[in-house]
Design a protein around this motif. Sequence first.
Motif, mmCIF file in Angstrom:
data_model
loop_
_atom_site.group_PDB
_atom_site.id
_atom_site.type_symbol
_atom_site.label_atom_id
_atom_site.label_comp_id
_atom_site.label_asym_id
_atom_site.label_seq_id
_atom_site.Cartn_x
_atom_site.Cartn_y
_atom_site.Cartn_z
ATOM 1 N N GLU A 12 118.119 -7.677 -3.083
ATOM 2 C CA GLU A 12 118.428 -8.126 -4.445
ATOM 3 C C GLU A 12 118.697 -9.628 -4.496
ATOM 4 N N GLN A 13 119.381 -10.172 -3.480
ATOM 5 C CA GLN A 13 119.662 -11.609 -3.477
ATOM 6 C C GLN A 13 118.371 -12.422 -3.394
ATOM 7 N N SER A 15 115.299 -11.405 -3.952
ATOM 8 C CA SER A 15 114.413 -11.128 -5.081
ATOM 9 C C SER A 15 114.850 -11.900 -6.322
ATOM 10 N N THR A 16 116.148 -12.084 -6.481
ATOM 11 C CA THR A 16 116.632 -12.901 -7.592
ATOM 12 C C THR A 16 116.144 -14.341 -7.436
ATOM 13 N N TRP A 65 110.479 -1.872 0.054
ATOM 14 C CA TRP A 65 110.811 -2.235 -1.326
ATOM 15 C C TRP A 65 109.904 -3.351 -1.846
ATOM 16 N N PRO A 78 116.107 -1.823 -5.311
ATOM 17 C CA PRO A 78 116.756 -3.107 -5.572
ATOM 18 C C PRO A 78 116.379 -3.603 -6.958
ATOM 19 N N VAL A 79 117.329 -4.217 -7.621
ATOM 20 C CA VAL A 79 117.083 -4.755 -8.970
ATOM 21 C C VAL A 79 117.551 -6.206 -9.002
ATOM 22 N N GLY A 81 113.421 -6.720 -7.278
ATOM 23 C CA GLY A 81 112.952 -6.646 -5.903
ATOM 24 C C GLY A 81 111.779 -5.730 -5.669
#
Length: 253
Positions: A12-13, A15-16, A65, A78-79, A81
């Motif tokens: 998530e980190q 992908s952000t 993912w 993951p959001v 991601g």
Amino acid sequence: MLPNHPPLVIAEQFSTQASLYPGRIDLDLGRAPGSDQRTMMALRRHISSMHADAFPEDVAELIGWFDAEPGEQPAVQPVPGLGLKIPVWLLGSSLYSAQLSARMGLQFAFASHFAPDQLFQALHVYRENFQPSARLEKPYAMVCINVVAADSERDARFLFTSQQQFINLRRGKPGPLPAPFENMDNLWSPSEQYGVQQALSMSLVGDSDKVRHGLASLMRETQADEIMVNGQIFDTEARLRSFAIAMEAARSL
């Protein structure tokens, strides 16, 4: 350092970041905990989650993912991601990550800036055992080295004395990067000198000509696809000047 963090949090980190800066974010994964037990506890990681055998599964989970196809709905997502195809490298200072990178068909980066002994063996293992994947058709390797460049050899040698940091690490006293020092003989014992010089043997220290010749030799000997430059230099302006000299030298190759 993946053992320090739950894979879902890393997914998530990064992908952000990749959503904010498309095409500019790579995820480089190291296997070592990179800290002590107190830090591990502060990160809320239990010792049972830190064993080396979990690393390949954690890497595979992250890639699963990132490489998910439209319509796939894993039980845990993951959001953001899912399906973002973030480039993944494995970092290594030994043969373990070279073998795993080859088996998983991933990009491989070797930390020769502090652990040069197995550089050539690791590159050989990686290339000889590489298995093409959906991510990568052929081996792709990066070599990291130290470059301390200045307008004169003498100035570069002086800046390089901030290698005192390695002495402090070996004495169990980590801390900020120390300022350069005129006479290293007063700072280290013969055994410490040998250990530090061995660890930092993959270092280019000098003026632009020396750095250019050193980079050319490194490219020729390693056949690396990329070179990463590390610059442990105390003064900010001197560090920026060193990187500029290294860039000029690389462009002239």
